[in-house]
Write a protein that holds these residues in place. Structure first.
Motif, PDB file in Angstrom:
ATOM      1  N   TYR A 182       0.846  -1.179   0.116  1.00  5.36           N
ATOM      2  CA  TYR A 182       0.015  -0.201   0.013  1.00  5.36           C
ATOM      3  C   TYR A 182       0.852   1.146   0.099  1.00  5.36           C
ATOM      4  CZ  TYR A 182      -3.008   3.783   1.627  1.00  5.36           C
ATOM      5  OH  TYR A 182      -3.737   4.995   1.645  1.00  5.36           O
ATOM      6  N   GLU A 183       1.950   1.183   0.603  1.00  5.59           N
ATOM      7  CA  GLU A 183       2.862   2.278   0.879  1.00  5.59           C
ATOM      8  C   GLU A 183       3.494   2.490  -0.351  1.00  5.59           C
ATOM      9  OE1 GLU A 183       3.922   2.439   5.544  1.00  5.59           O
ATOM     10  OE2 GLU A 183       5.042   0.798   4.112  1.00  5.59           O
ATOM     11  N   VAL A 184       3.935   1.628  -1.109  1.00  2.00           N
ATOM     12  CA  VAL A 184       4.539   1.543  -2.306  1.00  2.00           C
ATOM     13  C   VAL A 184       3.543   2.208  -3.309  1.00  2.00           C
ATOM     14  CG1 VAL A 184       5.698   0.364  -4.145  1.00  2.00           C
ATOM     15  CG2 VAL A 184       6.052  -0.329  -2.099  1.00  2.00           C
ATOM     16  N   ALA A 185       2.403   1.792  -3.367  1.00  2.00           N
ATOM     17  CA  ALA A 185       1.310   2.367  -4.432  1.00  2.00           C
ATOM     18  C   ALA A 185       1.213   3.884  -3.982  1.00  2.00           C
ATOM     19  CB  ALA A 185       0.058   1.598  -4.244  1.00  2.00           C
ATOM     20  N   VAL A 186       1.274   4.256  -2.833  1.00  2.00           N
ATOM     21  CA  VAL A 186       0.899   5.795  -2.529  1.00  2.00           C
ATOM     22  C   VAL A 186       2.384   6.491  -3.108  1.00  2.00           C
ATOM     23  CG1 VAL A 186       0.767   7.307  -0.643  1.00  2.00           C
ATOM     24  CG2 VAL A 186      -0.470   5.432  -0.538  1.00  2.00           C
ATOM     25  N   LYS A 187       3.484   6.079  -2.908  1.00  2.00           N
ATOM     26  CA  LYS A 187       4.645   6.711  -3.394  1.00  2.00           C
ATOM     27  C   LYS A 187       4.701   6.834  -4.930  1.00  2.00           C
ATOM     28  CE  LYS A 187       8.354   6.154  -0.012  1.00  2.00           C
ATOM     29  NZ  LYS A 187       9.592   5.913   0.385  1.00  2.00           N
ATOM     30  N   MET A 188       4.069   5.709  -5.435  1.00  2.00           N
ATOM     31  CA  MET A 188       4.110   5.696  -6.789  1.00  2.00           C
ATOM     32  C   MET A 188       3.088   6.707  -7.452  1.00  2.00           C
ATOM     33  SD  MET A 188       4.235   1.721  -7.959  1.00  2.00           S
ATOM     34  CE  MET A 188       5.811   0.926  -8.111  1.00  2.00           C
ATOM     35  N   LYS A 189       2.053   7.013  -6.700  1.00  2.00           N
ATOM     36  CA  LYS A 189       1.146   7.727  -7.010  1.00  2.00           C
ATOM     37  C   LYS A 189       1.628   9.270  -6.837  1.00  2.00           C
ATOM     38  CE  LYS A 189      -3.565   9.822  -5.912  1.00  2.00           C
ATOM     39  NZ  LYS A 189      -4.699   9.434  -5.282  1.00  2.00           N
ATOM     40  N   GLU A 190       1.973   9.470  -5.738  1.00  2.00           N
ATOM     41  CA  GLU A 190       2.659  10.742  -5.302  1.00  2.00           C
ATOM     42  C   GLU A 190       4.115  11.197  -6.288  1.00  2.00           C
ATOM     43  OE1 GLU A 190       1.978  10.756  -0.553  1.00  2.00           O
ATOM     44  OE2 GLU A 190       3.643  10.332  -1.306  1.00  2.00           O
ATOM     45  N   ASN A 191       4.816  10.301  -6.639  1.00  2.00           N
ATOM     46  CA  ASN A 191       5.786  10.588  -7.386  1.00  2.00           C
ATOM     47  C   ASN A 191       5.791  10.357  -8.982  1.00  2.00           C
ATOM     48  OD1 ASN A 191       8.207  11.258  -5.397  1.00  2.00           O
ATOM     49  ND2 ASN A 191       6.961   9.464  -4.447  1.00  2.00           N
ATOM     50  N   ASP A 192       4.396   9.984  -9.395  1.00  2.00           N
ATOM     51  CA  ASP A 192       4.180   9.971 -10.837  1.00  2.00           C
ATOM     52  C   ASP A 192       5.065   8.690 -11.401  1.00  2.00           C
ATOM     53  OD1 ASP A 192       2.520   9.964 -12.955  1.00  2.00           O
ATOM     54  OD2 ASP A 192       3.716  11.654 -14.064  1.00  2.00           O
ATOM     55  N   THR A 193       5.238   7.640 -10.777  1.00  2.00           N
ATOM     56  CA  THR A 193       6.457   6.516 -11.499  1.00  2.00           C
ATOM     57  C   THR A 193       5.633   5.261 -11.041  1.00  2.00           C
ATOM     58  OG1 THR A 193       8.289   5.759 -11.312  1.00  2.00           O
ATOM     59  CG2 THR A 193       7.503   6.309  -9.025  1.00  2.00           C
TER      60      THR A 193
END
Length: 140
Positions: free
Chosen positions: A22-33
């Motif tokens: 979940y934390e990874v998915a949030v980081k991906m969204k926040e950093n557009d990656t």
């Protein structure tokens, strides 16, 4: 001949094996990656996690959002060195059918080089460029 160190991205977002998907998915969204290296001890590269890893090894296997990164990440990845030529990196990416390549000194992550880094600078040889274009054209 241009070196990977001249075009790589130095400011890399990372996660640890103890983080959850979940934390990874949030980081991906926040950093557009859709690609985040997995490190231990601050900068020791041990794998990567992609949006595809989250889907295939996470959601499709009905794993909860609390699943640890190390259960879904990709291990045994190829890396580039800072002194590798851009053409060599492009050829490695083409052989591996990948769009992003971690750049390391030993096992320490120092950057990422992507097809985009190469394309915007239009600096690879015709052979490497042709091989990389095949990665982008493939339908998954």
């Amino acid at each position: 001949m241009r070196k990977v160190s001249e075009i790589m991205t130095n400011d890399v977002v990372t996660v640890t094996p103890q983080d959850n998907v979940y934390e990874v998915a949030v980081k991906m969204k926040e950093n557009d990656t859709g690609f985040i290296p997995v490190v231990e001890g601050g900068d020791k590269l041990i794998g990567v996690i992609t949006d595809r890893d989250l889907v295939i090894r996470g959601i499709a296997e009905k794993r909860p959002g609390s699943t640890a990164v190390d259960e879904v990440m990709t291990k045994g990845i190829k890396t580039a060195s800072r002194d590798m030529s851009v053409d060599e990196a492009a050829e490695l990416m083409a052989q591996q059918q990948i769009r992003r390549l971690p750049v390391c000194e030993g096992d320490r992550l120092i950057g990422i080089v992507s097809i985009g880094d190469m394309a915007v600078r239009n600096i690879f040889s015709d052979n490497a460029g042709e091989a990389l274009s095949e990665i982008s054209e493939q339908v998954h």
